[in-house]
Design a protein around this motif. Structure first.
Motif, PDB file in Angstrom:
ATOM      1  N   VAL A  15      56.496  40.143  29.028  1.00 20.10           N
ATOM      2  CA  VAL A  15      56.276  41.274  29.572  1.00 20.10           C
ATOM      3  C   VAL A  15      55.608  42.275  28.582  1.00 20.10           C
ATOM      4  CG1 VAL A  15      57.611  43.222  30.534  1.00 20.10           C
ATOM      5  CG2 VAL A  15      58.191  40.977  31.039  1.00 20.10           C
ATOM      6  N   ILE A  16      55.857  42.355  27.293  1.00 27.28           N
ATOM      7  CA  ILE A  16      55.407  43.118  26.433  1.00 27.28           C
ATOM      8  C   ILE A  16      53.608  42.792  26.459  1.00 27.28           C
ATOM      9  CG2 ILE A  16      54.869  43.622  23.951  1.00 27.28           C
ATOM     10  CD1 ILE A  16      57.842  43.454  23.662  1.00 27.28           C
ATOM     11  N   LEU A  18      52.023  41.631  28.918  1.00 27.48           N
ATOM     12  CA  LEU A  18      51.555  41.930  30.076  1.00 27.48           C
ATOM     13  C   LEU A  18      51.337  43.744  30.074  1.00 27.48           C
ATOM     14  CD1 LEU A  18      50.737  40.359  32.611  1.00 27.48           C
ATOM     15  CD2 LEU A  18      52.811  41.247  33.730  1.00 27.48           C
ATOM     16  N   ALA A  19      52.070  44.134  29.646  1.00 27.07           N
ATOM     17  CA  ALA A  19      52.281  45.679  29.761  1.00 27.07           C
ATOM     18  C   ALA A  19      51.161  46.230  28.802  1.00 27.07           C
ATOM     19  CB  ALA A  19      53.492  46.283  29.330  1.00 27.07           C
ATOM     20  N   GLY A  20      50.972  45.273  27.878  1.00 22.94           N
ATOM     21  CA  GLY A  20      50.061  45.771  26.750  1.00 22.94           C
ATOM     22  C   GLY A  20      48.422  45.698  27.478  1.00 22.94           C
TER      23      GLY A  20
ATOM     24  N   LEU B  26      50.358  45.864  19.328  1.00 17.13           N
ATOM     25  CA  LEU B  26      49.722  46.432  20.433  1.00 17.13           C
ATOM     26  C   LEU B  26      49.565  48.024  20.150  1.00 17.13           C
ATOM     27  CD1 LEU B  26      51.488  44.937  23.377  1.00 17.13           C
ATOM     28  CD2 LEU B  26      49.153  44.941  22.893  1.00 17.13           C
TER      29      LEU B  26
ATOM     30  N   PRO C  12      51.519  50.180  36.151  1.00 14.47           N
ATOM     31  CA  PRO C  12      51.607  48.856  35.264  1.00 14.47           C
ATOM     32  C   PRO C  12      52.965  49.030  34.795  1.00 14.47           C
ATOM     33  CG  PRO C  12      49.668  50.173  34.811  1.00 14.47           C
ATOM     34  CD  PRO C  12      50.441  51.085  35.735  1.00 14.47           C
ATOM     35  N   SER C  16      55.596  46.000  35.269  1.00 15.56           N
ATOM     36  CA  SER C  16      56.188  44.877  33.995  1.00 15.56           C
ATOM     37  C   SER C  16      57.689  45.000  34.208  1.00 15.56           C
ATOM     38  CB  SER C  16      55.575  45.673  32.732  1.00 15.56           C
ATOM     39  OG  SER C  16      54.129  45.638  32.774  1.00 15.56           O
ATOM     40  N   LEU C  19      58.691  42.737  36.920  1.00 17.61           N
ATOM     41  CA  LEU C  19      58.581  41.134  36.388  1.00 17.61           C
ATOM     42  C   LEU C  19      59.623  40.875  35.551  1.00 17.61           C
ATOM     43  CD1 LEU C  19      56.525  38.954  37.024  1.00 17.61           C
ATOM     44  CD2 LEU C  19      55.918  39.639  34.637  1.00 17.61           C
ATOM     45  N   ALA C  20      60.003  41.639  34.642  1.00 18.74           N
ATOM     46  CA  ALA C  20      61.005  41.383  33.734  1.00 18.74           C
ATOM     47  C   ALA C  20      62.355  41.398  34.237  1.00 18.74           C
ATOM     48  CB  ALA C  20      61.024  42.541  32.525  1.00 18.74           C
TER      49      ALA C  20
END
Lengths: 150, 94, 238
Positions: A15-16, A18-20, B26, C12, C16, C19-20
């Protein structure tokens, strides 16, 4: 306990990443997000084949171990990692071309340039152009399909 | 040995390191730091694969993720001229 | 096209987070450490028929050989298109301008390179016995071939030779698969006797296939690294 830690780690990585990918404003960071998400997905797959109190799937002293982890997800992850590095190299090549074409890797600037190029291609009058449109390039024909979505 | 305190602690440590490295990749200002963090993430993932009895996958991740991927990213940084410019400062291209 | 990026950032994040939540809910019901997959159990019971001590190798090249061929095709496509995109630039001056790393690194790398090549070949050749194999060893070989470029700042990789190695390895891989077809077996089914598990000469054609995979992956990635290091632009402000 162990299961919770590992699953939280794998899903968080996914998820990190994807969010990034979705949030970062720089194209290079988007690529890093993709690699992170890939790592999370690989870990998730290996976790799916794990078995308590088992051994690695390798012949040892005359026989395969009685209890062993599932070799099938491991084989899939093995190829996925190698494919991942190929995808990464292709993405870097595309980044190099984007930087040559637009002179920047900031997502907003690149998107604006692409939109202007598309408008120019389709013959739409620009309301107000902040940048001088860049000339004809191979990028134009390549992005025609992708830009039509709005 | 599975479920023992050692394994839980090792997994916890590795997961924490990996998540920290992912966030650093990131969020950090410098692109070089981001690439190095990604390499650290791959190293943590490699050790975790060893813990999970996946020596083949660990070997692949170690060779590809820690070595080749970092090398490709380093060459890309050089080629994309991202060594010095941080994320906000690059907007001077405009 | 909305320019309000401030409000757009919620979507987004929401996606996210959702989805998590979905993944956590999914994995909360799947039992951990007690895999229910029947394929693994089956391969465990009759994995010895291929004669590979490393069952992952048996899966990669024996049971899922066609997938590995597809994977090689993907890697080939990705590496080739990356090379195409990178080398087809406007300026035709394709030279590497870095000056190398100096005497110390040069001598260290010339000592290190044969050892690395040896390790790579060892990993490839023992893929059916120990962890490792064509993919891992191929990457090691590619990096070993690339090291002199890094040290001296000049190309030593012969692109034509690498193309021939890559194409030949891929063609031989397919030919072995077709040979199995001719003998009446399935495509890419391992030929020859399985032999005694654990010996170097065992597992039929699996070590040969892994050697070809190693050559192909190594050649592809070395060519890719060579393309990536070619710096073609003095400064691309247009």
């Amino acid at each position: 306990m162990l299961a919770a830690i590992l699953y939280v780690g794998a899903v968080s990585l996914l998820v990190i990443g994807l969010a990034g990918m979705l949030l970062s404003s720089h194209l290079f960071r988007m690529l890093l997000g993709l690699v992170i998400a890939e790592a999370g997905a690989n870990l998730l797959l290996v976790l799916a084949g794990y078995r308590w109190e088992s051994a690695a799937p390798i012949w040892e002293s005359g026989a395969y171990p009685q209890l062993m982890v599932d070799p099938v997800p491991q084989a899939m992850v093995l190829t996925a990692i190698v494919i991942g590095v190929g995808i990464q190299a292709l993405a870097i090549a595309l980044l190099v071309r984007i930087r040559q074409q637009t002179g920047s890797l900031q997502r907003d600037i690149v998107r604006e340039q692409l939109e202007q190029d598309l408008d120019l291609e389709l013959g739409v009058k620009l309301p107000s152009s902040m940048h001088a449109p860049s000339g004809e390039g191979p990028l134009l024909s390549g992005t025609r399909g992708a830009g039509n979505e709005q | 040995m599975d479920g023992s305190l050692f394994m839980i602690l090792a997994a916890l440590l590795l997961v924490v390191v990996m998540l920290t490295a992912a966030l650093a990749a990131l969020l950090s200002e410098s692109h070089l730091v981001a690439v190095v963090s990604l390499s650290i993430l791959s190293l943590g993932l490699t050790l975790l694969f060893v813990l999970l009895r996946a020596p083949d996958v660990a070997m692949t991740e170690g060779v590809v993720g820690v070595g080749l991927s970092s090398l490709i990213f380093a060459l890309a940084l050089k080629r994309l001229r991202l060594y010095r410019s941080s994320t906000p400062a690059e907007s001077c291209d405009e | 096209m909305s320019r309000s990026s401030r409000s757009m950032e919620w979507t987004p994040l929401l996606f996210s987070g959702g989805l998590a939540f979905f993944l956590f809910a999914l994995f909360a019901v799947i039992p951990f450490g007690d895999t229910a997959m029947k394929v693994g159990t089956m391969i465990h019971q009759q994995g010895g028929e291929l004669g590979a001590a490393n069952l992952v190798t048996a899966v990669v090249l024996g049971y899922r050989g066609l997938d590995t061929l597809g994977e090689l095709a993907i890697l080939f496509a990705a590496a080739t298109s990356a090379g195409l995109v990178l080398s087809n630039t406007r300026q035709r001056t394709r030279s590497i301008k870095n000056k190398g790393l100096g005497e110390l690194f040069e001598s260290a790398i010339s000592l290190l390179m044969p050892l690395l090549l040896l390790v790579g070949v060892y990993i490839v050749l023992h893929g059916h016995l120990t962890p490792g194999g064509g993919f891992q060893g191929g990457v090691v070989i590619a990096v070993a071939l690339f090291l002199p470029t890094l040290a001296r700042g000049e190309m030593v990789i012969n692109h034509h030779l690498i193309q021939w190695i890559e194409g030949g390895a891929g063609a031989l891989f397919i030919l072995i698969g077709v040979a199995a077809l001719i003998q009446g077996a399935a495509f890419l089914q391992p030929l020859m006797a399985a032999g005694e598990v654990g010996r170097f000469l065992s597992a039929g054609t699996l070590p040969v296939l892994y050697l070809l995979v190693g050559l192909k992956v190594g050649a592809e990635l070395a060519a890719l690294l060579g393309h990536l290091v070619e710096d073609d632009e003095p400064g691309v402000q247009q």
